[in-house]
Design an enzyme around this catalytic site. Structure first.
Site: not given
Ligand code: G6Q
Length: 577
Positions: A211, A272-273, A358, A389, A536
């Site tokens: 992103k 992102g998620r 998250e 198991h 980060k």
């Molecule tokens: C998701 C979070 C996180 C993100 C990653 C990758 O909701 O924000 O998991 O997707 O840190 O980020 P980029 O897509 O910006 O590389």
């Protein structure tokens, strides 16, 4: 109700009523609840979007459910739900809408973010993705030396990895078998190293998914992939044929050397998620073909509509969310297990771990005050029957209460999107199979065993085995307590006909909206992730200290300082001195 006038969760009369009701319910056994009501299973089973949820094996009565839905109403779940679908900036700390529902809005009605309809943009990118996927699959898209693409590697992490990686595994029955698809996320070189070692650069396409296009792990892996590719192809121009990007950040994409023509965009209102249905799903679309990707979106959309329209009492995601609140906040259950009885769903628990933990791992409310109640649970799990198991012992006989979701399918996945091979149903052979494929009769045989375990486990967890029942088996008296199963372990059963793209979409959306419901009840921002941002930031500082030529002035705690020193002193690969 405005945020400033919103009463705190634990001050609500509905919360207090539930606390009192819990005192009654804590001693009630599922055996008693089932004995009391022959219609219990029917009363507590609902279906929507191709999924059936049987929640009768929970420690609830009709009164519990009515009190829980009253809590949801008092917390404003209906208003918040409308605000999400209307594109309001419900992600308050980032002042953004959370509009993943627009990505799969198959009805194509306008959806507004900050005053403009996002659907034309969504459809435009979806059309570009389809054209690209077709071009790669048909061989029209060629590598730099003119060869067709035989391997796709998605480079991304977190939300830019887990969704497509999970869904690719889940829908492997639909995937093109002569196309290798891999997902690289970890900055550990072992990941990209192992993913590329048996591939030919001239036949490999990298999809760099980020992103922000600044994430350290992804950028490092992308640079390494670029070097790997150019070492073989020896011409910068090859990048244009072997790298495409999925991002919101055109400037950084161009700086990396990827032609913005080869960039598939998405938008800051996609978390992102929650991004699988955006261009983040590109590798998946190439693997399974656009029509199956669109069928997955249809499944998402069907569950979105159900969540938006069904009354709270008959709303699957709301019910799952409320049951989670019941166990988390009243029974004190710290964890929740996700147990898919489907090997194809092997990555589903890990995917949900991110989606849920998250989103709900927050400890201040929407106004920044410390919450006075538990929020997100620990989500974990593995596919059945493997888990039986291993860790199931603790669920059956341990001292902790572990609510669990069992997810299963009436027939094995065929890769035929809901048109079962008649042989799978009848146990006969009949459909054409590749010579190396397991005969369909055998698949049906495996599946019936898988599902026998599935049903047996939830039954055993609910009803257990009493002292009298154990004694009747002629067990030595001193062993009786060891063989007693208390039962009263709550489970949800989620059953669908078959794991198709549409069913997968509905299943993911079910959990997304469960998470949303809980976020509203706990009054937290389920769409930010400041803990991820912290990670980060911190790594950057220490990286300089690990690689500094001169002895760095370490100003951490004594433990971190000593560990950094130890690392610096150890001989390492690639060390210059
Ligand atoms: C998701 C979070 C996180 C993100 C990653 C990758 O909701 O924000 O998991 O997707 O840190 O980020 P980029 O897509 O910006 O590389």
């Amino acid at each position: 109700m405005s945020q400033s006038t919103k009463p705190r969760l634990t001050d609500l009369p509905e919360w207090k009523a539930l606390a009192a009701h819990y005192e009654v319910m804590r001693g009630v056994h599922l055996r008693e609840l089932f004995a009391r009501d022959p219609q219990r299973a029917e009363r507590f089973t609902l279906s929507a979007a191709g999924l059936t949820l049987d929640y009768s094996k929970n420690r609830v009565t009709a009164e519990t459910m009515q009190r829980l839905t009253a809590l949801a109403r008092a917390c404003g779940v209906e208003t918040a739900r409308a605000a999400m679908f209307a594109g309001e900036p419900i992600n308050r700390t980032e002042n953004r809408p959370a509009l993943h529902v627009a990505l799969r809005n198959r009805s194509n009605t306008p959806i507004y973010a900050q005053g403009h309809d996002v659907m034309p943009e969504v459809n435009r990118v979806l059309a570009r993705m389809q054209a690209f996927a077709q071009a790669v699959r048909s061989g029209e898209w060629r590598g730099f030396t003119g060869k067709p693409i035989r391997a796709i590697i998605n480079i991304g992490i977190g939300g830019s990895d887990l969704g497509p990686a999970m869904a690719y595994e889940a829908l492997k029955a639909y995937a093109r078998r002569n196309l290798t698809v891999r997902f690289v996320s970890n900055v550990d070189a072992a990941h990209i190293g192992e993913a590329t070692r048996d591939l030919a650069p001239e036949e490999t396409l990298f999809i760099v998914t980020s992103k922000t296009f600044t994430t350290q792990e992804t950028m490092t892996n992308a640079q390494t992939a670029r070097a790997w590719c150019l070492a073989a192809l020896k011409d910068e121009k090859a990048v244009a044929r072997h790298f495409v990007a999925v991002s919101t950040n055109e400037k950084e994409v161009a700086r990396f050397g990827i032609d913005p023509q080869n960039m598939f965009e998405f938008w800051d209102w996609v978390g992102g998620r929650y991004s699988l249905c955006s261009a983040v799903g590109l590798a998946l679309m190439v693997a399974i073909a656009p029509e199956h990707f669109l069928a997955m979106l249809d499944g998402f959309h069907a569950m979105d509509r159900h969540f938006a329209e069904a009354p709270l009492e008959r709303n699957l995601p709301v019910i799952l969310g409320l049951l989670g609140v019941w166990y988390n906040n009243f029974f004190g259950a710290a964890t929740h297990a996700i147990l898919p009885y489907a090997q194809y769903l092997c990555r589903f628990p890990a995917y949900l771990q991110q989606a849920d933990m998250e989103s709900l791992g927050k400890s201040v409310d929407q106004q920044g005050r410390k919450v006075g109640w538990q929020t997100g649970q620990i989500i974990w799990g593995e596919p059945g029957t493997n888990g039986q198991h291993a860790f199931f012992q603790l669920i059956h006989q341990g001292t902790r209460l572990i609510p669990a979701d069992f997810i299963g399918f009436c027939r094995a996945a065929t890769g035929r999107a809901g048109q079962p091979c008649p042989a799978v149903l009848s146990g006969r052979t009949g459909c054409a199979a590749l010579p190396s494929e397991i005969p369909r009769r055998e698949i049906a045989n495996h599946h019936v065993k898988l599902m026998a375990n599935f049903f047996a486990q939830t039954e055993a967890l609910a009803f257990g085995r009493t002292t009298a029942e154990v004694a009747k088996q002629g067990v030595l008296p001193e062993l009786v307590p060891h063989k007693v199963f208390e039962g009263n372990r709550p489970t949800n059963t989620i059953l669908a006909e078959e794991l198709t793209p549409g069913v997968l979409g509905a299943l993911i959306a079910l959990y997304e909206h469960k998470i949303f419901t809980q976020g509203v009840i706990w009054d937290i921002d389920a769409f930010d992730q400041w803990g991820v941002e912290l990670g980060k930031e911190l790594a950057g500082r220490i990286q300089g200290e690990l690689t500094a030529k001169a002895e760095p002035d370490l100003r951490h705690d004594s433990s971190t300082n000593a560990l950094i020193q130890r690392y610096r002193q150890a001989p390492r690969m690639g060390a210059t001195s």
